[in-house]
Design an enzyme around this catalytic site. Structure first.
Site, PDB file in Angstrom:
ATOM      1  N   CYS A   2       0.881  -1.118   0.075  1.00 27.64           N
ATOM      2  CA  CYS A   2      -0.028  -0.086  -0.105  1.00 27.64           C
ATOM      3  C   CYS A   2       0.890   1.221   0.182  1.00 27.64           C
ATOM      4  O   CYS A   2       1.498   1.509  -0.932  1.00 27.64           O
ATOM      5  CB  CYS A   2      -0.999  -0.082   1.121  1.00 27.64           C
ATOM      6  SG  CYS A   2      -2.376   0.967   0.994  1.00 27.64           S
ATOM      7  N   HIS A  42      -3.542  -5.287  -0.009  1.00 25.72           N
ATOM      8  CA  HIS A  42      -3.228  -5.820   1.271  1.00 25.72           C
ATOM      9  C   HIS A  42      -3.236  -7.207   1.563  1.00 25.72           C
ATOM     10  O   HIS A  42      -4.337  -7.750   1.725  1.00 25.72           O
ATOM     11  CB  HIS A  42      -4.490  -5.219   2.262  1.00 25.72           C
ATOM     12  CG  HIS A  42      -4.440  -3.669   2.465  1.00 25.72           C
ATOM     13  ND1 HIS A  42      -4.429  -3.301   3.959  1.00 25.72           N
ATOM     14  CD2 HIS A  42      -4.464  -2.558   1.729  1.00 25.72           C
ATOM     15  CE1 HIS A  42      -4.379  -1.883   3.736  1.00 25.72           C
ATOM     16  NE2 HIS A  42      -4.398  -1.476   2.551  1.00 25.72           N
ATOM     17  N   GLU A  47      -2.453  -9.031   3.682  1.00 21.47           N
ATOM     18  CA  GLU A  47      -2.877  -9.583   5.166  1.00 21.47           C
ATOM     19  C   GLU A  47      -4.328  -9.931   4.935  1.00 21.47           C
ATOM     20  O   GLU A  47      -5.064 -10.737   5.918  1.00 21.47           O
ATOM     21  CB  GLU A  47      -2.576  -8.849   6.262  1.00 21.47           C
ATOM     22  CG  GLU A  47      -3.234  -7.652   6.471  1.00 21.47           C
ATOM     23  CD  GLU A  47      -3.348  -6.412   5.318  1.00 21.47           C
ATOM     24  OE1 GLU A  47      -4.189  -5.774   5.352  1.00 21.47           O
ATOM     25  OE2 GLU A  47      -2.480  -6.518   4.840  1.00 21.47           O
TER      26      GLU A  47
END
Length: 380
Positions: free
Chosen positions: A256, A346, A348
């Site tokens: 990001c 992202h 995660e």
């Protein structure tokens, strides 16, 4: 039962929506954006990347599972305002200990419900993200519109001092420790260090103000830079630290805002997208494998780099590794021969898909094949 308090939403171009107060009362002014996730609203509002933004949820029914103490992605709610169509009247999850409305009220987040979020989202897609206000205090639309147009824009905004950790902390490796990573917190989500720790990495989370000396004091096998809010063109200190990392050939992984930092460190510019990418259903192609993954994203700026071929940098040639399939926006870059790569989304993914979890493994492989000259294994 008292009647619900009226609220008003005014965009900087004058478009107005009326509804009912949801969350705290008062007035808030910020950039308004929309998020397309149908789940994960608690993770969304506690993502520090949303600092400085009013978030419109495109899913029509929000709040049905309430909120709990385990699914926070950071220490607090970061959205500056919240817009929903139909808030749930009850919370149905056994994990919930309060309602979403209660959480927003506790944390002073001004929101509005009963809004035609479909019409609002279509307006933002056509006109682009813009400033807006939600108010339970003002009924004069023209006066509120003047306040909105006097407010600062997202261009030039820097929120790193707000969202970063005030002091360093360590997330220990799970199982046998394999590596040490210095993670620069630009607005890090709690799930990210956990994903690294699951792979045997001891994560030293450092403030955004950290210097290269602070990074080297960890004796890192690799350096990570997280997601975060604001305009990447303002983060000159972070870019300077990253250039020092690249000079020393320490393996680097960014996501990001960390991707935009790598782009800037390599000499590329950044630009503001018309309405950005926010949600958990964004298709991206990994050009190194040809595979397409569905990703979780939250960004309003992008790296300006050529999609095809390579481009010159002070650290050797680099290339675009990932591309967004909806609009051909750069979603990942890497050095061709150096130990550095990053993605705009992202991996995660809390909440969201797990298609991109392999990127954490790719970072481990990078540290395997490019030992850091500053690693504790070398300096011990």
């Amino acid at each position: 039962m008292s009647a619900p308090q009226e609220a008003i939403l005014v965009l900087e171009d004058g478009r107005t929506f009326r509804g009912e107060s949801y969350g705290a009362t008062g007035t808030t002014i910020a950039e308004i954006v929309f998020a397309t996730g149908m789940t994960g609203y608690q993770e969304t509002i506690t993502d520090p990347s949303y600092r400085g933004q009013i978030v419109v949820m495109t899913a029509p029914h929000i709040g049905n599972t309430g909120v709990n103490d385990e699914d926070f992605e950071s220490r607090r709610v970061w959205v500056d305002g919240y817009v929903v169509r139909e808030p749930s009247r009850v919370r149905s999850s056994w994990r919930a200990n309060k309602s979403l409305d209660d959480l927003l009220t506790e944390q002073g987040v001004v929101g509005i419900s009963g809004v035609d979020t479909r019409a609002l989202t279509r307006h933002l897609r056509e006109r682009g993200s813009m400033r807006a206000a939600i108010s339970t205090e003002h009924s004069d639309v023209e006066a509120l519109a003047r306040l909105v147009n006097d407010a600062p824009t997202m261009e030039g905004a820097n929120f790193l001092a707000d969202v970063t950790t005030p002091e360093a902390y360590v997330v220990p490796a799970q199982g046998e420790k394999r590596y040490t990573v210095a993670a620069i917190d630009l607005g890090i989500k709690g799930m990210t260090p956990r994903r690294l720790a699951e792979r045997g990495i001891e994560v030293h989370v450092l403030p955004a103000t950290s210097t290269i000396e602070d990074v080297l004091a960890v004796a890192p096998d690799g350096v990570f830079m997280s997601n975060g809010p604001g305009d990447p063109s303002t983060a000159d200190h972070v870019v300077g630290v990253l250039r020092e990392v690249l000079d020393r050939k320490i393996p680097y992984f960014g996501i990001c805002l960390g991707n935009q930092m790598l782009g800037r460190a390599l000499g590329r510019g950044t630009y503001k997208l018309k309405y950005g990418h926010r949600g958990i259903n964004q298709p991206v192609q990994d050009r190194t494998t040809g595979k397409v993954e569905i990703t979780s994203q939250n960004h309003g700026f992008a790296v300006d780099a050529p999609l095809d071929g390579t481009f010159e940098t002070p650290y050797g040639d680099a290339h675009v590794t990932h591309v967004g399939l909806n609009d051909q926006v750069v979603e990942g870059i890497a050095l061709v021969d150096g130990p550095a790569f990053s993605v705009q989304y992202h991996p995660e993914a809390a909440a969201g898909p797990h298609d991109a979890a392999y990127l954490f493994d790719r970072f481990v492989e990078l540290m395997d094949t490019h030992p850091s000259p500053h690693s504790s294994k070398v300096t011990a």
